[in-house]
Scaffold this motif. Structure first.
Motif, PDB file in Angstrom:
ATOM      1  N   PRO A  58       0.825  -1.220   0.000  1.00 15.28           N
ATOM      2  CA  PRO A  58       0.000   0.000   0.000  1.00 15.28           C
ATOM      3  C   PRO A  58       0.855   1.265   0.000  1.00 15.28           C
ATOM      4  CG  PRO A  58      -0.830  -1.571   1.600  1.00 15.28           C
ATOM      5  CD  PRO A  58       0.467  -2.134   1.084  1.00 15.28           C
ATOM      6  N   VAL A  59       0.516   2.200  -0.881  1.00 11.88           N
ATOM      7  CA  VAL A  59       1.218   3.493  -0.950  1.00 11.88           C
ATOM      8  C   VAL A  59       0.180   4.588  -1.135  1.00 11.88           C
ATOM      9  CG1 VAL A  59       3.494   2.921  -1.883  1.00 11.88           C
ATOM     10  CG2 VAL A  59       1.538   3.086  -3.430  1.00 11.88           C
ATOM     11  N   TYR A  60       0.469   5.763  -0.548  1.00 14.65           N
ATOM     12  CA  TYR A  60      -0.396   6.915  -0.801  1.00 14.65           C
ATOM     13  C   TYR A  60       0.284   7.743  -1.866  1.00 14.65           C
ATOM     14  CZ  TYR A  60      -3.124   5.493   3.130  1.00 14.65           C
ATOM     15  OH  TYR A  60      -3.927   4.768   3.953  1.00 14.65           O
ATOM     16  N   PHE A  95      -9.614  -4.760   0.792  1.00 14.07           N
ATOM     17  CA  PHE A  95      -8.330  -4.248   1.297  1.00 14.07           C
ATOM     18  C   PHE A  95      -7.625  -5.379   2.060  1.00 14.07           C
ATOM     19  CE2 PHE A  95     -10.708  -0.103   1.170  1.00 14.07           C
ATOM     20  CZ  PHE A  95      -9.888   0.541   0.254  1.00 14.07           C
ATOM     21  N   SER A  96      -7.037  -6.280   1.309  1.00 15.76           N
ATOM     22  CA  SER A  96      -6.494  -7.517   1.870  1.00 15.76           C
ATOM     23  C   SER A  96      -5.306  -7.294   2.809  1.00 15.76           C
ATOM     24  CB  SER A  96      -6.081  -8.438   0.724  1.00 15.76           C
ATOM     25  OG  SER A  96      -5.332  -7.718  -0.234  1.00 15.76           O
ATOM     26  N   LYS A  97      -4.607  -6.162   2.661  1.00 18.11           N
ATOM     27  CA  LYS A  97      -3.423  -5.912   3.496  1.00 18.11           C
ATOM     28  C   LYS A  97      -3.710  -4.986   4.672  1.00 18.11           C
ATOM     29  CE  LYS A  97       0.032  -7.749   0.906  1.00 18.11           C
ATOM     30  NZ  LYS A  97       1.441  -7.647   0.670  1.00 18.11           N
ATOM     31  N   SER A  98      -4.951  -4.590   4.852  1.00 23.41           N
ATOM     32  CA  SER A  98      -5.284  -3.705   5.973  1.00 23.41           C
ATOM     33  C   SER A  98      -5.509  -4.528   7.226  1.00 23.41           C
ATOM     34  CB  SER A  98      -6.568  -2.922   5.680  1.00 23.41           C
ATOM     35  OG  SER A  98      -6.339  -1.991   4.678  1.00 23.41           O
ATOM     36  N   ARG A 147     -12.478   7.681   3.019  1.00 26.84           N
ATOM     37  CA  ARG A 147     -12.185   6.612   2.053  1.00 26.84           C
ATOM     38  C   ARG A 147     -11.085   5.704   2.599  1.00 26.84           C
ATOM     39  NH1 ARG A 147     -15.318   7.899  -2.817  1.00 26.84           N
ATOM     40  NH2 ARG A 147     -14.473   5.910  -3.448  1.00 26.84           N
ATOM     41  N   GLY A 190     -13.159  -1.698  -0.875  1.00 27.49           N
ATOM     42  CA  GLY A 190     -12.700  -0.549  -1.641  1.00 27.49           C
ATOM     43  C   GLY A 190     -13.581  -0.385  -2.872  1.00 27.49           C
ATOM     44  N   LEU A 191     -13.751   0.863  -3.294  1.00 26.84           N
ATOM     45  CA  LEU A 191     -14.597   1.159  -4.455  1.00 26.84           C
ATOM     46  C   LEU A 191     -13.908   2.229  -5.285  1.00 26.84           C
ATOM     47  CD1 LEU A 191     -17.376   1.177  -5.986  1.00 26.84           C
ATOM     48  CD2 LEU A 191     -18.066   2.944  -4.381  1.00 26.84           C
ATOM     49  N   THR A 192     -13.602   1.907  -6.538  1.00 29.99           N
ATOM     50  CA  THR A 192     -12.896   2.864  -7.398  1.00 29.99           C
ATOM     51  C   THR A 192     -13.514   2.856  -8.793  1.00 29.99           C
ATOM     52  OG1 THR A 192     -10.855   2.426  -6.189  1.00 29.99           O
ATOM     53  CG2 THR A 192     -10.614   3.500  -8.311  1.00 29.99           C
ATOM     54  N   ASP A 245      -6.664   2.136  -7.729  1.00 26.49           N
ATOM     55  CA  ASP A 245      -5.773   2.360  -6.583  1.00 26.49           C
ATOM     56  C   ASP A 245      -5.713   1.145  -5.652  1.00 26.49           C
ATOM     57  OD1 ASP A 245      -8.343   2.690  -5.732  1.00 26.49           O
ATOM     58  OD2 ASP A 245      -8.065   4.642  -4.820  1.00 26.49           O
ATOM     59  N   ILE A 262      -3.619  -2.478  -4.824  1.00 24.78           N
ATOM     60  CA  ILE A 262      -2.262  -2.989  -5.061  1.00 24.78           C
ATOM     61  C   ILE A 262      -2.296  -4.379  -5.709  1.00 24.78           C
ATOM     62  CG2 ILE A 262      -1.326  -1.633  -3.149  1.00 24.78           C
ATOM     63  CD1 ILE A 262      -1.197  -4.251  -1.529  1.00 24.78           C
ATOM     64  N   THR A 285      -4.617  -7.717  -5.042  1.00 24.75           N
ATOM     65  CA  THR A 285      -5.866  -7.384  -4.332  1.00 24.75           C
ATOM     66  C   THR A 285      -7.037  -8.220  -4.880  1.00 24.75           C
ATOM     67  OG1 THR A 285      -5.161  -5.114  -3.872  1.00 24.75           O
ATOM     68  CG2 THR A 285      -7.533  -5.509  -3.920  1.00 24.75           C
TER      69      THR A 285
HETATM   70  C1  LIG Z   1      -7.690   5.648   0.376  1.00 24.75           C
HETATM   71  S1  LIG Z   1      -7.891   4.038  -0.331  1.00 24.75           S
HETATM   72  C2  LIG Z   1      -9.145   4.398  -1.529  1.00 24.75           C
HETATM   73  C3  LIG Z   1      -9.544   3.180  -2.307  1.00 24.75           C
HETATM   74  C4  LIG Z   1     -10.811   3.350  -3.090  1.00 24.75           C
HETATM   75  N1  LIG Z   1     -10.693   4.367  -4.102  1.00 24.75           N
HETATM   76  C5  LIG Z   1     -11.966   3.663  -2.169  1.00 24.75           C
HETATM   77  O1  LIG Z   1     -12.336   4.820  -2.085  1.00 24.75           O
HETATM   78  O2  LIG Z   1     -12.489   2.751  -1.546  1.00 24.75           O
HETATM   79  C6  LIG Z   1      -6.452   3.859  -1.306  1.00 24.75           C
HETATM   80  C7  LIG Z   1      -5.353   3.248  -0.489  1.00 24.75           C
HETATM   81  O3  LIG Z   1      -5.610   1.866  -0.326  1.00 24.75           O
HETATM   82  C8  LIG Z   1      -4.405   1.165  -0.399  1.00 24.75           C
HETATM   83  N2  LIG Z   1      -4.634  -0.219  -0.838  1.00 24.75           N
HETATM   84  C9  LIG Z   1      -4.814  -0.647  -2.106  1.00 24.75           C
HETATM   85  N3  LIG Z   1      -4.984  -1.961  -2.153  1.00 24.75           N
HETATM   86  C10 LIG Z   1      -4.908  -2.396  -0.876  1.00 24.75           C
HETATM   87  C11 LIG Z   1      -4.984  -3.679  -0.277  1.00 24.75           C
HETATM   88  N4  LIG Z   1      -5.184  -4.785  -0.999  1.00 24.75           N
HETATM   89  N5  LIG Z   1      -4.856  -3.760   1.065  1.00 24.75           N
HETATM   90  C12 LIG Z   1      -4.651  -2.654   1.812  1.00 24.75           C
HETATM   91  N6  LIG Z   1      -4.553  -1.404   1.299  1.00 24.75           N
HETATM   92  C13 LIG Z   1      -4.675  -1.282  -0.037  1.00 24.75           C
HETATM   93  C14 LIG Z   1      -3.620   1.941  -1.455  1.00 24.75           C
HETATM   94  O4  LIG Z   1      -2.247   1.679  -1.368  1.00 24.75           O
HETATM   95  C15 LIG Z   1      -3.988   3.362  -1.138  1.00 24.75           C
HETATM   96  O5  LIG Z   1      -3.102   3.881  -0.201  1.00 24.75           O
END
Ligand SMILES: C[S@@+](CC[C@H](N)C(=O)[O-])C[C@H]1O[C@@H](n2cnc3c(N)ncnc32)[C@H](O)[C@@H]1O
Length: 139
Positions: free
Chosen positions: A26-28, A64-67, A89, A98-100, A118, A120, A123
């Motif tokens: 995960p990166v911002y 968000f599998s890594k959260s 978000r 997550g929703l994109t 967005d 990774i 996912t």
């Molecule tokens: C702020 S979230 C927004 C995601 C989506 N647009 C939403 O609104 O639901 C974006 C962040 O989620 C992180 N991310 C992406 N895939 C992930 C995963 N599989 N597990 C944990 N974090 C993840 C990204 O690295 C990024 O920092």
């Protein structure tokens, strides 16, 4: 109130596919919105892509599998204000969904090439729906 056990039961989901891209952790990083990712569908769901090229944009729902864990109140990145998780978000949320909205570039068999995802690498993808501008802006 409708708090019967059926309404509040645990829901089990099986990913329909997964994300492939260069983001291993995960990166911002706003750059991610210009990156191209692949969404690789499981063979068994491939027919569900029929006529998906009719749409320029798609909603991608993913996990968000890594959260790990979440806080109901936190400082949201959007404007730095203290807010509830449902007013943000954040990738750290009770159900980790997550929703994109992405741009659909190309479809090759069971692989969607998309721009602006967005999520990774690796996912799990839960669902895909067309983004229909007219419908979204009507309500
Ligand atoms: C702020 S979230 C927004 C995601 C989506 N647009 C939403 O609104 O639901 C974006 C962040 O989620 C992180 N991310 C992406 N895939 C992930 C995963 N599989 N597990 C944990 N974090 C993840 C990204 O690295 C990024 O920092």
């Amino acid at each position: 109130m409708n708090e019967n056990p059926e309404t509040l039961k645990t829901i089990e989901m099986v990913p329909i596919g997964y994300v492939e891209n260069d983001y291993l952790e995960p990166v911002y990083n706003e750059e991610v919105y210009n990156k191209i990712s692949k969404i690789v569908l499981k063979e068994e769901f491939m027919d569900g892509l029929y006529r998906i090229e009719d749409f320029e944009k798609l909603y991608i729902l993913f996990y968000f599998s890594k959260s790990k864990g979440y806080e109901l109140i936190h400082r949201r990145r959007y404007d730095g204000k203290i807010s509830g998780v449902f007013a943000s978000r954040s990738p750290h949320r009770p159900n980790g969904i997550g929703l994109t909205v992405v741009e659909l570039l190309k479809v090759e068999d069971k692989v969607l090439h998309v721009k602006g995802l967005d999520a990774i690498n690796g996912t799990p993808v839960l669902d895909i729906k067309p983004y229909i501008k007219e419908t979204e802006e009507e309500s």
